[in-house]
Scaffold this motif. Structure first.
Motif, short mmCIF file in Angstrom:
data_model
loop_
_atom_site.label_atom_id
_atom_site.label_comp_id
_atom_site.label_asym_id
_atom_site.label_seq_id
_atom_site.Cartn_x
_atom_site.Cartn_y
_atom_site.Cartn_z
N GLU A 128 0.86 -1.18 0.00
CA GLU A 128 0.00 0.00 0.00
C GLU A 128 0.89 1.23 0.00
OE1 GLU A 128 -1.16 0.71 4.63
OE2 GLU A 128 -2.20 -0.94 3.61
N THR A 140 -10.35 -2.38 0.24
CA THR A 140 -10.69 -1.49 1.34
C THR A 140 -10.69 -2.25 2.67
OG1 THR A 140 -12.32 0.12 2.14
CG2 THR A 140 -13.17 -1.87 1.08
N ALA A 144 -11.31 2.03 7.45
CA ALA A 144 -10.61 2.96 6.56
C ALA A 144 -10.88 4.41 6.96
CB ALA A 144 -11.06 2.73 5.12
N HIS A 145 -9.84 5.23 6.79
CA HIS A 145 -9.96 6.68 6.98
C HIS A 145 -9.11 7.35 5.92
CE1 HIS A 145 -12.11 6.41 10.80
NE2 HIS A 145 -11.25 5.49 11.17
N GLU A 147 -9.10 6.62 2.37
CA GLU A 147 -8.57 5.49 1.62
C GLU A 147 -9.07 5.50 0.19
OE1 GLU A 147 -8.84 0.99 2.95
OE2 GLU A 147 -10.54 1.57 1.68
N VAL A 148 -8.19 5.10 -0.74
CA VAL A 148 -8.55 4.90 -2.14
C VAL A 148 -8.21 3.45 -2.47
CG1 VAL A 148 -8.19 5.62 -4.52
CG2 VAL A 148 -8.01 7.30 -2.68
N SER A 149 -9.20 2.71 -2.99
CA SER A 149 -8.99 1.28 -3.26
C SER A 149 -9.72 0.89 -4.54
CB SER A 149 -9.48 0.43 -2.08
OG SER A 149 -10.89 0.55 -1.93
N THR A 175 -15.20 8.17 4.22
CA THR A 175 -13.93 7.55 4.59
C THR A 175 -13.19 6.91 3.43
OG1 THR A 175 -15.01 5.43 5.12
CG2 THR A 175 -14.79 7.04 6.90
N ARG A 176 -13.87 6.56 2.36
CA ARG A 176 -13.21 5.80 1.30
C ARG A 176 -13.73 6.15 -0.09
NH1 ARG A 176 -16.18 2.25 4.12
NH2 ARG A 176 -14.37 1.17 5.00
N ILE A 178 -13.86 3.90 -3.73
CA ILE A 178 -13.59 2.65 -4.43
C ILE A 178 -13.64 2.96 -5.92
CG2 ILE A 178 -14.27 0.27 -4.85
CD1 ILE A 178 -15.53 0.19 -2.11
#
Length: 220
Positions: A128, A140, A144-145, A147-149, A175-176, A178
């Motif tokens: 990561e 993810t 998550a705080h 986060e890019v997934s 928070t994320r 996707i």
């Protein structure tokens, strides 16, 4: 270049029509789930044949995004190759193409579930990556705080002009993010399916990509 600007955790970002995520202040382009070599893997495993053009098409679109944005950093969010053997089986033309795209840029391969180990390709191979408070990873995490997934290949289905339209989509909550799959031969999980409904917060939004990216409440 058709795109949609938005803000995530006080960070200005841009969703491109291709499914790439552009971070202008960092000159950073993020793409997820290229699945290069999928046609080779299907043939190798006896799953039938696919037209053998997906690697060329995916790299053509990636080349266009890099030319248009002038990205200096590229993050590939995992499952860049359909498996390790598919990476090894890439022909010389495509290997040279990737090397040319990498030239003069920072390039990060995030490990995915399809390509968990380092591959013999230029760039850095990491589990990561954290950039100015945003964490880039393949799948993810529940807590998550910022986060890019990728991984889920999200799609969203809406009614438009009397017909149902399904498009790949970014999903985003507090928070994320996707990202949608960038690769040519990639299916997808609809936003109303349980795994994504369980992951995303009640006020989650979707950015449908395509010729005119649009932002709307995440269809559930």
């Amino acid at each position: 270049m058709n795109s949609l600007n938005f803000t995530f955790r006080d960070t200005p970002l841009t969703a491109l029509e291709s499914g790439a995520l552009w971070w202008p202040d960092k000159r950073l382009l993020s793409v997820s789930d290229l699945h290069l070599g999928k046609s080779e893997r299907f043939a190798r495993l006896g799953r039938g044949t696919l037209p053998p053009y997906e690697t060329q098409d995916t790299l053509t679109r990636l080349s266009g995004d890099l030319d248009r944005t002038g990205a200096e950093t590229v993050i590939c969010l995992g499952d860049s190759f359909d498996d390790t053997a598919a990476a090894q089986a890439l022909d010389e033309e495509h290997r040279l193409w990737i090397a040319k795209l990498q030239a003069g840029r920072q390039w990060f391969w995030i490990e995915g579930n399809h390509d968990p180990g380092p591959i013999e390709m230029g760039g850095s191979h990491v589990a990561e990556l954290v950039v100015s408070g945003l964490t880039f990873r393949h799948i993810t995490e529940p807590d998550a705080h910022g986060e890019v997934s990728g991984h889920y290949h999200p799609k969203a289905r809406i009614r438009m002009r009397g017909r149902t339209v399904t498009r790949p989509a970014f999903l985003m909550d507090d928070t994320r993010i996707i990202q949608p799959a960038y690769g040519t031969y990639t299916g997808g999980l609809r936003s109303e399916d349980a795994p994504l409904c369980d992951l995303m917060g009640p006020k989650a939004q979707a950015i449908l990509i395509g010729p005119t990216p649009c932002l709307l409440p995440m269809p559930r």
